[in-house]
Scaffold this active site. Structure first.
Site, PDB file in Angstrom:
ATOM      1  N   ARG A  67       0.852  -1.203   0.000  1.00 35.49           N
ATOM      2  CA  ARG A  67       0.000   0.000   0.000  1.00 35.49           C
ATOM      3  C   ARG A  67       0.882   1.245   0.000  1.00 35.49           C
ATOM      4  O   ARG A  67       0.567   2.263  -0.600  1.00 35.49           O
ATOM      5  CB  ARG A  67      -0.955  -0.001   1.210  1.00 35.49           C
ATOM      6  N   TYR A 119     -16.787  17.184 -15.090  1.00 37.49           N
ATOM      7  CA  TYR A 119     -17.323  15.821 -15.098  1.00 37.49           C
ATOM      8  C   TYR A 119     -18.262  15.692 -13.889  1.00 37.49           C
ATOM      9  O   TYR A 119     -17.908  16.112 -12.777  1.00 37.49           O
ATOM     10  CB  TYR A 119     -16.156  14.813 -15.021  1.00 37.49           C
ATOM     11  N   ASP A 191      -7.613  19.569 -14.542  1.00 38.51           N
ATOM     12  CA  ASP A 191      -7.936  18.230 -15.023  1.00 38.51           C
ATOM     13  C   ASP A 191      -7.627  18.206 -16.524  1.00 38.51           C
ATOM     14  O   ASP A 191      -8.300  18.859 -17.326  1.00 38.51           O
ATOM     15  CB  ASP A 191      -9.418  17.916 -14.756  1.00 38.51           C
ATOM     16  N   LYS A 216      -8.802   7.056 -19.140  1.00 41.03           N
ATOM     17  CA  LYS A 216      -9.147   7.567 -20.476  1.00 41.03           C
ATOM     18  C   LYS A 216      -7.945   7.472 -21.432  1.00 41.03           C
ATOM     19  O   LYS A 216      -7.450   6.402 -21.645  1.00 41.03           O
ATOM     20  CB  LYS A 216      -9.690   8.989 -20.355  1.00 41.03           C
TER      21      LYS A 216
HETATM   22  C1  PLP Z   1     -12.714  14.780 -17.142  1.00 41.38           C
HETATM   23  C2  PLP Z   1     -12.837  13.652 -16.139  1.00 41.38           C
HETATM   24  N1  PLP Z   1     -12.191  13.748 -14.959  1.00 41.38           N
HETATM   25  C3  PLP Z   1     -12.289  12.791 -14.030  1.00 41.38           C
HETATM   26  C4  PLP Z   1     -13.070  11.663 -14.233  1.00 41.38           C
HETATM   27  C5  PLP Z   1     -13.160  10.612 -13.171  1.00 41.38           C
HETATM   28  O1  PLP Z   1     -12.345   9.523 -13.510  1.00 41.38           O
HETATM   29  P1  PLP Z   1     -12.597   8.006 -13.065  1.00 41.38           P
HETATM   30  O2  PLP Z   1     -13.823   7.538 -13.776  1.00 41.38           O
HETATM   31  O3  PLP Z   1     -11.342   7.318 -13.498  1.00 41.38           O
HETATM   32  O4  PLP Z   1     -12.777   8.009 -11.604  1.00 41.38           O
HETATM   33  C6  PLP Z   1     -13.752  11.517 -15.442  1.00 41.38           C
HETATM   34  C7  PLP Z   1     -14.595  10.348 -15.692  1.00 41.38           C
HETATM   35  O5  PLP Z   1     -15.274  10.216 -16.681  1.00 41.38           O
HETATM   36  C8  PLP Z   1     -13.642  12.549 -16.416  1.00 41.38           C
HETATM   37  O6  PLP Z   1     -14.298  12.490 -17.587  1.00 41.38           O
END
Ligand code: PLP
Length: 400
Positions: A67, A119, A191, A216
């Site tokens: 961990r 998101y 992000d 992604k």
């Molecule tokens: C722009 C963006 N940031 C963060 C996330 C969250 O990621 P995760 O699904 O890997 O938790 C997503 C999920 O679709 C996203 O589109």
């Protein structure tokens, strides 16, 4: 083929190589991914272990418990830090776990300014969990840098920006926002999931930390969840390393390995995503059943000029308006090459319905406030033959 409209200069200043600073693609393949010193294996081994044998009390090889640290994870963290231009990075079990880890750096009474279009899982985390611990959130349109500046208070510790946004594809001026964040000692967290470090380098534009859902484009193959925070200061990495150890939402060695494998082809995938994204956006923009297209590469996008300046490609995320929930459903039921599902950034074209999927948590009111309609469809253009993607969309749109 894409017309001149979506073209932009192909010079990638941040990706230039020199003897002491290899180029982006070389780093994607080799940084943190050196041949295994024990065996010469060209890929990083998956250290599937929960613990490490110690020689005596307090004497070990730098690893005590998985961990806390794992060699496969160390390799990935080194690689992703290099691609984003950070000093180090910390990986987590998902993008949401990474965003949550950042928020544990703040305390009750601290204030956060964030984009009003993120998101959907992010405002859900902020409003339904973290607000309960006394962190305050103010939502603004971050494409208007002045409104971000106006929202900053004495207690503001973080400005959280997604650019381009999910799903409205709004672009925010990172250089402008970072200037006043730095002056006020506020962390600018970006992000960068939609662009990947290949097309956008937020740290070079002044960001303090960069977050990704590695689920992604970084992984790119829709076969694992993950998240990363790339840091610009060693103390951020130290604090987030402590969060990994104390809270435990770490990325497994196997999933670290999947991302290490994925990033090796990031350059070629992103180039193809971008080429096909431009072609699909132009096809949709001309289609008579499509009422509006949200894509920063189109000249009528409100921040097209900024996108050209700030990004080195436009990527493959496109949102378009079909006019109603019924129309969206009619076309989504008909797609065959495109797969109807949440997520994005994989080699396969994924198509989704933000109002009932990624942004359902915002509620009808919340979606209406920022302009997410029931007729909106979001597409993550994959790297299949673009003619097949376009033909599939064309036959599906005929159902409207
Ligand atoms: C722009 C963006 N940031 C963060 C996330 C969250 O990621 P995760 O699904 O890997 O938790 C997503 C999920 O679709 C996203 O589109």
């Amino acid at each position: 083929m894409p017309s001149a409209n979506c073209q932009m200069p192909r010079t990638r200043i941040t990706h230039k190589s020199s003897n002491d600073h290899p180029g982006f693609s070389t780093r994607a393949i080799h940084t943190g991914q050196e041949a295994d010193p024990q065996t010469g294996a060209v890929t990083v081994p998956i250290y599937a272990t929960s613990t490490y044998v110690q020689e005596e009390i307090g004497k070990n090889k730098g690893y005590e418990y998985a961990r806390v640290s794992n060699p496969t994870r160390d390799h990935l963290e080194k690689n992703l830090a290099s691609l984003e231009g950070g000093v180090s990075s910390r990986v987590f079990a998902s993008g949401m776990a990474a965003i949550n880890a950042i928020c544990t750096m703040y305390r009750s009474g601290d204030h956060v300014v964030c984009g009003d279009n993120l998101y959907g899982g992010v405002p859900r985390l902020f409003n339904q969990i973290l607000a309960g611990y006394g962190i305050e959130f103010t939502y603004v349109d971050t494409s208007d840098a002045k409104s971000v500046e106006r929202a900053i208070r004495k207690s503001t510790r973080m400005v959280y920006v997604e650019t381009p946004t999910n799903p409205l594809m709004t672009v925010s001026d990172l250089s402008a926002i970072s200037k006043f964040c730095r002056g006020k000692k506020v962390d600018l967290v970006v992000d960068n999931t939609f662009m990947s470090p290949y097309f956008q380098q937020p740290i070079a534009l002044g960001a303090s930390m960069v977050v990704h859902s590695t689920t992604k484009f970084l992984n790119g193959h829709s076969d694992g969840l993950g998240g990363v925070v790339v840091c610009t200061k060693p103390e951020q990495a130290e604090q987030l390393g402590f969060v990994q150890k104390a809270a435990g939402a770490i990325l497994s060695p196997f999933e670290c390995w999947l991302v290490l494998r994925g990033v090796k082809t990031l350059t070629v995938r992103m180039e193809q995503h971008d080429r096909s994204g431009r072609a699909v956006a132009e096809f949709l923009a001309k289609h008579k059943k499509v009422k509006k297209v949200y894509y920063p590469g189109l000249p009528d996008h409100p921040q097209h000029a900024l996108a050209r300046k700030q990004m080195t490609g436009f990527g493959s995320m496109i949102t378009f308006e079909t006019g109603s929930l019924q129309n969206a459903n009619k076309m989504l039921r008909r797609v065959r090459v495109c797969s109807l599902g949440e997520s994005l950034g994989g080699v396969e074209t994924l198509i989704s319905h933000p109002a009932t999927m990624t942004h359902a948590a915002l509620g009808e009111e919340g979606r209406k406030k920022i302009g997410i309609t029931d007729g909106m469809v979001r597409i993550s253009v994959g790297i299949e033959d673009v003619e097949d993607i376009i033909a599939d969309l064309d036959q599906a749109l005929a159902a409207i």
